[in-house]
Write an enzyme that holds these catalytic residues in place. Structure first.
Site, PDB file in Angstrom:
ATOM      1  N   MET A 194       0.803  -1.219   0.000  1.00 25.30           N
ATOM      2  CA  MET A 194       0.000   0.000   0.000  1.00 25.30           C
ATOM      3  C   MET A 194       0.840   1.275   0.000  1.00 25.30           C
ATOM      4  O   MET A 194       0.358   2.334  -0.380  1.00 25.30           O
ATOM      5  CB  MET A 194      -0.960   0.003   1.187  1.00 25.30           C
ATOM      6  CG  MET A 194      -0.306   0.132   2.529  1.00 25.30           C
ATOM      7  SD  MET A 194      -1.498   0.032   3.868  1.00 25.30           S
ATOM      8  CE  MET A 194      -1.835  -1.723   3.860  1.00 25.30           C
ATOM      9  N   LYS A 198       1.540   3.430  -5.826  1.00 20.51           N
ATOM     10  CA  LYS A 198       0.748   3.011  -6.980  1.00 20.51           C
ATOM     11  C   LYS A 198      -0.190   4.111  -7.461  1.00 20.51           C
ATOM     12  O   LYS A 198      -0.330   4.327  -8.671  1.00 20.51           O
ATOM     13  CB  LYS A 198      -0.043   1.738  -6.663  1.00 20.51           C
ATOM     14  CG  LYS A 198      -1.036   1.858  -5.536  1.00 20.51           C
ATOM     15  CD  LYS A 198      -1.785   0.568  -5.274  1.00 20.51           C
ATOM     16  CE  LYS A 198      -2.809   0.745  -4.169  1.00 20.51           C
ATOM     17  NZ  LYS A 198      -3.779   1.827  -4.439  1.00 20.51           N
ATOM     18  N   CYS A 215       3.648   1.793  -1.790  1.00 15.81           N
ATOM     19  CA  CYS A 215       4.637   1.749  -2.864  1.00 15.81           C
ATOM     20  C   CYS A 215       4.401   2.794  -3.949  1.00 15.81           C
ATOM     21  O   CYS A 215       5.090   2.786  -4.961  1.00 15.81           O
ATOM     22  CB  CYS A 215       4.651   0.353  -3.478  1.00 15.81           C
ATOM     23  SG  CYS A 215       3.083  -0.106  -4.229  1.00 15.81           S
ATOM     24  N   GLU A 217      -7.134   1.066  -6.968  1.00 10.58           N
ATOM     25  CA  GLU A 217      -7.723   0.201  -5.936  1.00 10.58           C
ATOM     26  C   GLU A 217      -8.407  -1.003  -6.583  1.00 10.58           C
ATOM     27  O   GLU A 217      -9.488  -1.434  -6.179  1.00 10.58           O
ATOM     28  CB  GLU A 217      -8.717   0.987  -5.066  1.00 10.58           C
ATOM     29  CG  GLU A 217      -8.176   2.264  -4.469  1.00 10.58           C
ATOM     30  CD  GLU A 217      -7.042   2.044  -3.470  1.00 10.58           C
ATOM     31  OE1 GLU A 217      -6.760   0.879  -3.114  1.00 10.58           O
ATOM     32  OE2 GLU A 217      -6.423   3.040  -3.059  1.00 10.58           O
ATOM     33  N   ALA A 218      -7.745  -1.558  -7.585  1.00 12.34           N
ATOM     34  CA  ALA A 218      -8.331  -2.651  -8.370  1.00 12.34           C
ATOM     35  C   ALA A 218      -8.561  -3.906  -7.541  1.00 12.34           C
ATOM     36  O   ALA A 218      -9.368  -4.760  -7.916  1.00 12.34           O
ATOM     37  CB  ALA A 218      -7.437  -2.966  -9.569  1.00 12.34           C
TER      38      ALA A 218
END
Length: 216
Positions: free
Chosen positions: A11, A15, A13, A87-88
């Site tokens: 969480m 993204k 990293c 948030e896939a």
């Protein structure tokens, strides 16, 4: 050829920052995208990063058909050169199938961002389906670090700074919430297995050493 690309990591990293960067870079080239998200920390219909950047997005509901939504937008004169999904991990497996259909039938690149495992080290159903279907899986290069300095590979849920391993799979929290609330922390495997968060490690360090007792 268009691709379904899964950018995965822990969480912390970056993204969401990368998702925003891809959006910015493509917008600078005159391209327009559709951004989907679910349960972002900034609220409904938002894509946000921990750096404070926020943009509008389409909130994905439980029963939403992402392929049908995009077809509807295009049929009404809308434009979508690519698709971003943040948030896939919170998407249902059939919604991941719909993302693959967007790539295959509509010739659109889809960039999905998410974490792979929950606080119990179990795969999220959405992430599992992405691993099964993605044309390419990219491990994000921005490394998150455990409190001990080792590479963080696991996500821990905390309550009052204490790690918990039971509860619903999806509970929205943040790493910056007060310690008495539900929060999340990234840990290396060793400290996740030992359930040792930064708070409990600090408490242990402050505990007085037990002195040896000498018998006469």
């Amino acid at each position: 050829m268009p691709e379904l690309v899964f950018f995965s990591g822990t969480m912390d990293c970056g993204k969401s920052t990368l998702a925003l960067q891809i959006t910015h870079n493509r917008s600078a080239r005159g391209l327009q995208g559709v951004i989907f998200t679910r349960q972002d920390r900034a609220g409904e219909g938002k894509l946000s990063s921990r750096l404070g950047l926020v943009t509008e997005a389409v909130e994905v509901a439980d029963a939403m058909d992402l392929y049908a939504y995009l077809v509807g937008e295009l049929s009404q004169g809308g434009r979508a050169d690519y698709v971003i999904v943040d948030e896939a991990q919170f998407l249902a497996p059939d919604q991941i199938d719909q993302l693959a259909r967007i790539v295959d039938d509509l010739d659109k690149d889809v960039f999905a961002f998410g974490i792979t495992t929950d606080f119990r080290t179990k795969l999220f159903p959405g992430s599992q389906r992405l691993i099964e279907l993605a044309d390419r899986i990219e491990q994000l290069q921005v490394e998150a670090l455990c409190w001990c300095g080792a590479r963080a590979t696991h996500n821990a849920r905390t309550v009052g700074g204490v790690m918990v391993v039971e509860g619903e799979q999806v509970v929205v929290g943040d790493v910056n919430r007060p310690s008495e609330e539900i929060g999340y922390e990234v840990l290396c495997r060793r400290h996740h297995r030992r359930r040792m968060t930064s708070a409990t490690a600090h408490a242990a360090a402050l505990s007085p050493d037990v002195l040896p007792v000498n018998h006469a």
